[in-house]
Design an enzyme around this catalytic site. Sequence first.
Site, PDB file in Angstrom:
ATOM      1  N   CYS A 117       0.810  -1.232   0.000  1.00 21.97           N
ATOM      2  CA  CYS A 117       0.000   0.000   0.000  1.00 21.97           C
ATOM      3  C   CYS A 117       0.837   1.274   0.000  1.00 21.97           C
ATOM      4  CB  CYS A 117      -0.907   0.002   1.223  1.00 21.97           C
ATOM      5  SG  CYS A 117      -1.729  -1.567   1.477  1.00 21.97           S
ATOM      6  N   HIS A 266      -4.456   6.807   1.324  1.00 22.00           N
ATOM      7  CA  HIS A 266      -4.580   5.471   0.737  1.00 22.00           C
ATOM      8  C   HIS A 266      -6.022   4.990   0.902  1.00 22.00           C
ATOM      9  CE1 HIS A 266      -4.177   1.274  -0.027  1.00 22.00           C
ATOM     10  NE2 HIS A 266      -4.368   0.931   1.234  1.00 22.00           N
ATOM     11  N   ASN A 296     -10.010  -1.097  -3.335  1.00 18.97           N
ATOM     12  CA  ASN A 296      -8.688  -0.763  -2.791  1.00 18.97           C
ATOM     13  C   ASN A 296      -7.640  -1.468  -3.643  1.00 18.97           C
ATOM     14  OD1 ASN A 296      -6.270  -0.857  -1.401  1.00 18.97           O
ATOM     15  ND2 ASN A 296      -7.121  -1.613   0.515  1.00 18.97           N
TER      16      ASN A 296
END
Lengths: 358, 108
Positions: A117, A266, A296
């Site tokens: 991430c 994020h 995501n």
Amino acid sequence: MDKMATSITGMHYCVPKKRLTNEELAERFGERQLSSIVKMAGIRERRVVAKGETASDLAYWAAKRLLEDRRIDLKEIDLLIFASQTGDYQIPATACVLHERLGLSEKCAAFDINLGCTSFPYTLSVAHGMIGSGIARKALLLNAEALTTVIHAMDRGLVPLHGDAAVATLLEPTSGKGGFIGFVLGTDGKGYKHLMIPASGARIPRNEQTKKEIVDESGIVRTQEHLYMDGPAVFHFSVYKVPEVISEALAKFKLTVNDLDLVLLHQANKTMVDMIYRALNVPPAKRFYFMEMVGNASGASSPMLLAEAWRQGLIKPGQRTLLAAFGVGLSWGVTVIEWPENTGPAVQGSVEPGDKEN
Amino acid sequence: VLGGLQQELLPGRRLSHILPREKAGRFLVKRSELREIVAEVLEIKPNELNPDTDLTTIETFDSVSVLTLMVELAEQAGIRMGPTDTRDLRYYRDIERLAEKQNVELTD
């Protein structure tokens, strides 16, 4: 401001054509089983790779369209970084594969960064440092992830959250005003087990045992060869640690939220993102989300968010954008970008793979 | 359609309708309100919860509802539930004890 400034001069992203909707997931997992996680995630649809399609395929199209839009002479690219946890091979680096596929010069350095991430701020900082020290002049950064290929199809904790994507970013020296105000990167290795694929390398070689399905007390199915997430641990880290590190970064850069025009986080899930926004007192006008229709996308999430904000005209020269990414590692990265005057318009056009490479 | 702001996605989401009130550095939360929060997450009636209720026997109690519980307790009652707390969570009284340990005073 750093002595040798660099700036983003172009970005473009690519998502797979295949969609996975909440309706399809309700059929797979059951309406009631799915409802709470869908409500928390704020995701209606994910873009997921088709069988045989990889993160590097998406990266190729994002890069090809970006280079064409900016009319870049391929010989000028002297640094290629591919950042992903779902590369084509364990050996060699996928950056080398893409180097050949994109037709880049022998004078172009190419390597991978293995991060999830947080890969975007890390990749930016590495390229920024290499350009700043004179090692490179024009960097092509590819943040790509096809995490859905390593998530068990019956893991109802992870499947509803994730999609696949790739983002290409051009980074170059800038002589004018603007660029990166700074970077703050950090790691808490004590949390390395909280997000991992146990049997994915040398430590636990794959065998018949690692292929056996495990069903936990919540009915979540996976094997040791699939991604595992300790939800409470990752959640706790995200909503309590991340606001702290963002505040520390702002203090280091001698800025406050009032000095920022946009705060990009994020896109883990909407509830988590909103909790971080509230902890930092970020007003709604400075918030931006891009996960509802894509999911995501791990390491591609924060650059895709930036690219999409740019496409939507939310980023203007002279404005300051804070970008923070957090996750696997556990790790985090924060940067503030002052958008330069001479960057040009955002790359528009298709964000899906093309039919033919040439 | 790709793109678009997403602020309006969850209009029905209840945000802090029971705001913890601060008194002399301590948050005050009514026991009945705490029960409401937990009951809503677990999709049961508040009167089905008492200190000895074994949450793990409730059909809707699972790793996903525990995550939701972490969110709602933090947002609505100021109670931080850490990863260890979630692993140790079994009875409803565990939540009340966690509140009391964190400067949250439960009132009748």
